[in-house]
Design a protein around this motif. Structure first.
Motif, PDB file in Angstrom:
ATOM      1  N   THR A   1      10.894  -6.436   1.200  1.00 39.91           N
ATOM      2  CA  THR A   1      10.869  -7.031   2.542  1.00 39.91           C
ATOM      3  C   THR A   1       9.494  -6.873   3.193  1.00 39.91           C
ATOM      4  O   THR A   1       9.213  -7.489   4.208  1.00 39.91           O
ATOM      5  CB  THR A   1      11.944  -6.424   3.478  1.00 39.91           C
ATOM      6  OG1 THR A   1      11.714  -5.015   3.566  1.00 39.91           O
ATOM      7  CG2 THR A   1      13.348  -6.666   2.944  1.00 39.91           C
ATOM      8  N   VAL A   2       8.626  -6.044   2.592  1.00 37.89           N
ATOM      9  CA  VAL A   2       7.245  -5.981   3.080  1.00 37.89           C
ATOM     10  C   VAL A   2       6.335  -6.636   2.047  1.00 37.89           C
ATOM     11  O   VAL A   2       6.664  -6.696   0.863  1.00 37.89           O
ATOM     12  CB  VAL A   2       6.777  -4.524   3.357  1.00 37.89           C
ATOM     13  CG1 VAL A   2       7.640  -3.879   4.437  1.00 37.89           C
ATOM     14  CG2 VAL A   2       6.804  -3.672   2.102  1.00 37.89           C
ATOM     15  N   ASP A   3       5.189  -7.149   2.494  1.00 39.83           N
ATOM     16  CA  ASP A   3       4.320  -7.896   1.581  1.00 39.83           C
ATOM     17  C   ASP A   3       3.476  -6.975   0.714  1.00 39.83           C
ATOM     18  O   ASP A   3       3.082  -7.338  -0.383  1.00 39.83           O
ATOM     19  CB  ASP A   3       3.415  -8.830   2.392  1.00 39.83           C
ATOM     20  CG  ASP A   3       4.246  -9.825   3.194  1.00 39.83           C
ATOM     21  OD1 ASP A   3       5.140 -10.452   2.594  1.00 39.83           O
ATOM     22  OD2 ASP A   3       4.035  -9.937   4.415  1.00 39.83           O
ATOM     23  N   MET A   4       3.206  -5.772   1.221  1.00 42.46           N
ATOM     24  CA  MET A   4       2.377  -4.850   0.433  1.00 42.46           C
ATOM     25  C   MET A   4       2.559  -3.426   0.957  1.00 42.46           C
ATOM     26  O   MET A   4       2.781  -3.236   2.160  1.00 42.46           O
ATOM     27  CB  MET A   4       0.904  -5.250   0.584  1.00 42.46           C
ATOM     28  CG  MET A   4      -0.044  -4.415  -0.235  1.00 42.46           C
ATOM     29  SD  MET A   4      -1.731  -5.051  -0.014  1.00 42.46           S
ATOM     30  CE  MET A   4      -2.630  -3.799  -0.917  1.00 42.46           C
ATOM     31  N   ILE A   5       2.488  -2.467   0.042  1.00 43.52           N
ATOM     32  CA  ILE A   5       2.508  -1.057   0.454  1.00 43.52           C
ATOM     33  C   ILE A   5       1.195  -0.439  -0.026  1.00 43.52           C
ATOM     34  O   ILE A   5       0.900  -0.459  -1.221  1.00 43.52           O
ATOM     35  CB  ILE A   5       3.704  -0.305  -0.162  1.00 43.52           C
ATOM     36  CG1 ILE A   5       5.030  -0.942   0.289  1.00 43.52           C
ATOM     37  CG2 ILE A   5       3.660   1.178   0.219  1.00 43.52           C
ATOM     38  CD1 ILE A   5       6.262  -0.406  -0.425  1.00 43.52           C
ATOM     39  N   LEU A   6       0.432   0.067   0.908  1.00 45.03           N
ATOM     40  CA  LEU A   6      -0.826   0.731   0.561  1.00 45.03           C
ATOM     41  C   LEU A   6      -0.510   2.204   0.331  1.00 45.03           C
ATOM     42  O   LEU A   6      -0.067   2.889   1.259  1.00 45.03           O
ATOM     43  CB  LEU A   6      -1.786   0.551   1.749  1.00 45.03           C
ATOM     44  CG  LEU A   6      -3.277   0.689   1.533  1.00 45.03           C
ATOM     45  CD1 LEU A   6      -3.795  -0.213   0.430  1.00 45.03           C
ATOM     46  CD2 LEU A   6      -3.990   0.376   2.853  1.00 45.03           C
ATOM     47  N   ASP A   7      -0.713   2.671  -0.885  1.00 47.39           N
ATOM     48  CA  ASP A   7      -0.327   4.047  -1.224  1.00 47.39           C
ATOM     49  C   ASP A   7      -1.474   5.010  -0.941  1.00 47.39           C
ATOM     50  O   ASP A   7      -2.501   4.975  -1.614  1.00 47.39           O
ATOM     51  CB  ASP A   7       0.090   4.112  -2.705  1.00 47.39           C
ATOM     52  CG  ASP A   7       0.731   5.454  -3.071  1.00 47.39           C
ATOM     53  OD1 ASP A   7       0.533   6.435  -2.315  1.00 47.39           O
ATOM     54  OD2 ASP A   7       1.423   5.512  -4.093  1.00 47.39           O
ATOM     55  N   GLY A   8      -1.286   5.872   0.054  1.00 46.07           N
ATOM     56  CA  GLY A   8      -2.324   6.842   0.398  1.00 46.07           C
ATOM     57  C   GLY A   8      -1.857   8.265   0.167  1.00 46.07           C
ATOM     58  O   GLY A   8      -2.361   9.196   0.793  1.00 46.07           O
ATOM     59  N   GLY A   9      -0.854   8.438  -0.701  1.00 44.50           N
ATOM     60  CA  GLY A   9      -0.376   9.788  -1.019  1.00 44.50           C
ATOM     61  C   GLY A   9       0.578  10.322   0.041  1.00 44.50           C
ATOM     62  O   GLY A   9       1.028   9.594   0.923  1.00 44.50           O
TER      63      GLY A   9
ATOM     64  N   LEU B   1      -2.616  -9.273   6.408  1.00 44.63           N
ATOM     65  CA  LEU B   1      -2.449  -9.048   7.852  1.00 44.63           C
ATOM     66  C   LEU B   1      -3.005 -10.218   8.659  1.00 44.63           C
ATOM     67  O   LEU B   1      -2.379 -10.666   9.624  1.00 44.63           O
ATOM     68  CB  LEU B   1      -3.138  -7.745   8.262  1.00 44.63           C
ATOM     69  CG  LEU B   1      -2.484  -6.474   7.701  1.00 44.63           C
ATOM     70  CD1 LEU B   1      -3.401  -5.267   7.877  1.00 44.63           C
ATOM     71  CD2 LEU B   1      -1.124  -6.213   8.370  1.00 44.63           C
ATOM     72  N   ARG B   2      -4.162 -10.738   8.238  1.00 40.12           N
ATOM     73  CA  ARG B   2      -4.762 -11.885   8.952  1.00 40.12           C
ATOM     74  C   ARG B   2      -3.854 -13.096   8.901  1.00 40.12           C
ATOM     75  O   ARG B   2      -3.811 -13.888   9.826  1.00 40.12           O
ATOM     76  CB  ARG B   2      -6.118 -12.250   8.337  1.00 40.12           C
ATOM     77  CG  ARG B   2      -7.247 -11.366   8.801  1.00 40.12           C
ATOM     78  CD  ARG B   2      -8.582 -11.778   8.161  1.00 40.12           C
ATOM     79  NE  ARG B   2      -9.379 -10.579   7.957  1.00 40.12           N
ATOM     80  CZ  ARG B   2      -9.796 -10.116   6.785  1.00 40.12           C
ATOM     81  NH1 ARG B   2      -9.521 -10.772   5.665  1.00 40.12           N
ATOM     82  NH2 ARG B   2     -10.482  -9.000   6.720  1.00 40.12           N
ATOM     83  N   SER B   3      -3.098 -13.233   7.795  1.00 40.46           N
ATOM     84  CA  SER B   3      -2.235 -14.420   7.702  1.00 40.46           C
ATOM     85  C   SER B   3      -0.809 -14.117   8.202  1.00 40.46           C
ATOM     86  O   SER B   3       0.123 -14.843   7.883  1.00 40.46           O
ATOM     87  CB  SER B   3      -2.244 -14.978   6.279  1.00 40.46           C
ATOM     88  OG  SER B   3      -1.854 -13.968   5.386  1.00 40.46           O
TER      89      SER B   3
ATOM     90  N   ASP C   1      -0.277  -7.678  12.608  1.00 38.58           N
ATOM     91  CA  ASP C   1      -1.221  -8.025  13.664  1.00 38.58           C
ATOM     92  C   ASP C   1      -0.522  -7.960  15.030  1.00 38.58           C
ATOM     93  O   ASP C   1       0.391  -8.737  15.303  1.00 38.58           O
ATOM     94  CB  ASP C   1      -1.743  -9.445  13.388  1.00 38.58           C
ATOM     95  CG  ASP C   1      -2.756  -9.911  14.417  1.00 38.58           C
ATOM     96  OD1 ASP C   1      -2.948  -9.226  15.441  1.00 38.58           O
ATOM     97  OD2 ASP C   1      -3.356 -10.976  14.177  1.00 38.58           O
ATOM     98  N   ALA C   2      -0.965  -7.050  15.883  1.00 35.19           N
ATOM     99  CA  ALA C   2      -0.301  -6.832  17.180  1.00 35.19           C
ATOM    100  C   ALA C   2      -0.531  -7.983  18.154  1.00 35.19           C
ATOM    101  O   ALA C   2       0.079  -8.024  19.216  1.00 35.19           O
ATOM    102  CB  ALA C   2      -0.764  -5.522  17.803  1.00 35.19           C
ATOM    103  N   THR C   3      -1.420  -8.929  17.795  1.00 32.14           N
ATOM    104  CA  THR C   3      -1.642 -10.089  18.675  1.00 32.14           C
ATOM    105  C   THR C   3      -0.872 -11.311  18.178  1.00 32.14           C
ATOM    106  O   THR C   3      -0.973 -12.385  18.750  1.00 32.14           O
ATOM    107  CB  THR C   3      -3.143 -10.442  18.765  1.00 32.14           C
ATOM    108  OG1 THR C   3      -3.586 -10.892  17.468  1.00 32.14           O
ATOM    109  CG2 THR C   3      -3.980  -9.235  19.177  1.00 32.14           C
ATOM    110  N   ASN C   4      -0.131 -11.150  17.080  1.00 31.87           N
ATOM    111  CA  ASN C   4       0.605 -12.272  16.480  1.00 31.87           C
ATOM    112  C   ASN C   4       2.115 -12.051  16.672  1.00 31.87           C
ATOM    113  O   ASN C   4       2.737 -11.248  15.974  1.00 31.87           O
ATOM    114  CB  ASN C   4       0.225 -12.341  14.990  1.00 31.87           C
ATOM    115  CG  ASN C   4       0.968 -13.445  14.248  1.00 31.87           C
ATOM    116  OD1 ASN C   4       2.057 -13.871  14.647  1.00 31.87           O
ATOM    117  ND2 ASN C   4       0.373 -13.902  13.153  1.00 31.87           N
ATOM    118  N   ALA C   5       2.682 -12.785  17.646  1.00 29.41           N
ATOM    119  CA  ALA C   5       4.081 -12.542  18.029  1.00 29.41           C
ATOM    120  C   ALA C   5       5.041 -12.725  16.851  1.00 29.41           C
ATOM    121  O   ALA C   5       5.980 -11.942  16.690  1.00 29.41           O
ATOM    122  CB  ALA C   5       4.466 -13.468  19.181  1.00 29.41           C
ATOM    123  N   ALA C   6       4.800 -13.742  16.017  1.00 33.17           N
ATOM    124  CA  ALA C   6       5.721 -14.010  14.902  1.00 33.17           C
ATOM    125  C   ALA C   6       5.685 -12.851  13.898  1.00 33.17           C
ATOM    126  O   ALA C   6       6.727 -12.406  13.401  1.00 33.17           O
ATOM    127  CB  ALA C   6       5.351 -15.319  14.207  1.00 33.17           C
TER     128      ALA C   6
END
Ligand code: TXA
Ligand code: MG
Length: 344
Positions: free
Chosen positions: A174-182, A32-34, A51-56
């Motif tokens: 198409t997403v970089d990672m999926i965090l699996d929380g059930g 997310l930071r990158s 990141d909601a502050t990162n337009a790209a």
């Protein structure tokens, strides 16, 4: 109804993560930071985080979803303190609501500061904020220490995902990672409450009910659920067809089973599936999925059941509508958007 986490799992309070999970969370925060995209679990549905502050990064979320740039996204924060950094004026009503409902399924729309990328809010001067009630995502938000956009992690107008597997099937690489929380505990999207105008207004119904909000801040207005199709919609939840299966989907009130009977009789070579609450007519070409009798249980199972029905390549999906009663407001709203009335 208890809205806050049953287990009382607030971020950082006595929750211990395994070293493996802790590494996963660190990797997610780093992505997310990158400027990357991480799908994350919440109590409502899975979100597509950036990141909601990162337009790209935000533009990439819109691309992945296929979402029109005119539709605003909500922003997730760890708590009120973080939320306050991104709004111009935080009313006392917001503090009272947050005390009662955060972390939880209530999104507050307030006038935003310039820190939130304009792409997030489709150029609107307001932003929708919420703290999600999921221990993994709260911990992720704490580590990331900033605001995350989080539209539901599905392609625009499709069904919202309530399991990591739904996100994997629909968005894959198409997403970089999926965090699996059930599986998501609530199952439908948050209540959206606009506090930016003269009168508090519910823009989207959810499991936090109008009367629960009124107990805390007094009278609220409810914006009509579906706008006229000819009118421009100010946000995606306003479109009459949304959250919809690919299979043609029809609805009927419980007293109108004759509509379904006529269809089954008129299409003997076609297969249909019905999501029923009460009894449904028996036909060889009609498969039945029994839905729960209570609104909370129904909400939890709804999207998964619609997905399952959609996978069967049937000619039609039929939905028996739950009763038009306050506790069913959000479920009925989503079912109306997922379906149409049969012709005739
Ligand atoms: O439960 C949820 O809210 C999920 C999970 C992931 O948190 N998120 C979600 O986000 O449903 P999204 O972007 O798919 O839906 C956001 C809704 C829009 O339909 C719109 O009605 C409203 O929130 N919204 C967001 N920002 C707004 C704004 N500035 N003004 C008015 N409405 C806004
Ligand atoms: Mg959505």
């Amino acid at each position: 109804m208890k809205i806050a986490s049953e287990a009382g799992l607030a971020a950082g309070e006595g929750v211990h993560y395994s070293p493996a999970m802790s590494r996963e969370l660190e990797r997610a925060a780093e992505i997310l930071r990158s400027g990357g995209i991480v799908a994350f679990p919440t109590e409502t549905v899975y979100g597509l985080g950036a990141d909601a502050t990162n337009a790209a990064a935000v533009r990439r979320v819109f691309e992945v979803k296929g979402r029109p740039p005119t539709n605003p996204c909500i922003v997730h924060v760890a708590d009120e303190q973080v939320a306050r950094r991104f709004v111009l004026h935080w009313p006392s009503a917001a503090t009272r609501l947050v005390e009662r409902f955060w972390p939880g399924p209530l999104t507050l729309v307030l006038a935003k500061t310039g820190a939130i990328a304009p792409e997030v809010t489709a150029g609107l001067p307001t932003v929708g904020l919420r703290a999600p009630d999921h221990p993994l995502t709260l911990e992720l938000l704490r580590r990331f220490d900033g605001p995350l956009v989080g539209p539901s992690a599905n392609r625009s107008t499709h069904l919202s995902p309530t399991m990591a597997q739904h996100v994997r099937e629909e968005l894959g690489d198409t997403v970089d990672m999926i965090l699996d929380g059930g599986a998501c505990r609530v199952g439908i999207e948050s209540t959206v409450l606009d506090l930016s105008g003269e009168e508090p207004t519910i823009l989207r119904p959810g499991v936090v009910l109008p009367e629960q909000i009124e107990q805390v801040i007094g009278p609220v207005r409810i914006r009509p659920a579906v706008v006229d199709p000819g009118q421009p919609a100010s946000s995606p939840g306003q479109h009459p067809v949304h959250y919809a299966p690919q299979t043609p989907t029809y609805r009927y009130e419980s007293g109108q089973t004759d509509l379904l009977v006529s269809w089954c009789a008129a299409h003997p070579d076609k297969r249909a599936i019905v999501l029923r609450i009460g009894a449904a007519p028996v036909f060889a070409n009609l498969q039945q999925i029994q839905m729960p009798f209570t609104a909370g249980e129904y909400a939890r199972k709804m999207y998964a059941a619609l997905r399952e029905a959609d996978r069967q390549s049937a000619a039609a999906i039929w939905i028996e509508m739950p009763p038009d009663q306050p506790q069913w407001l959000a479920v009925r709203d989503r079912l109306i958007r997922a379906s149409r009335r049969p012709a005739g």
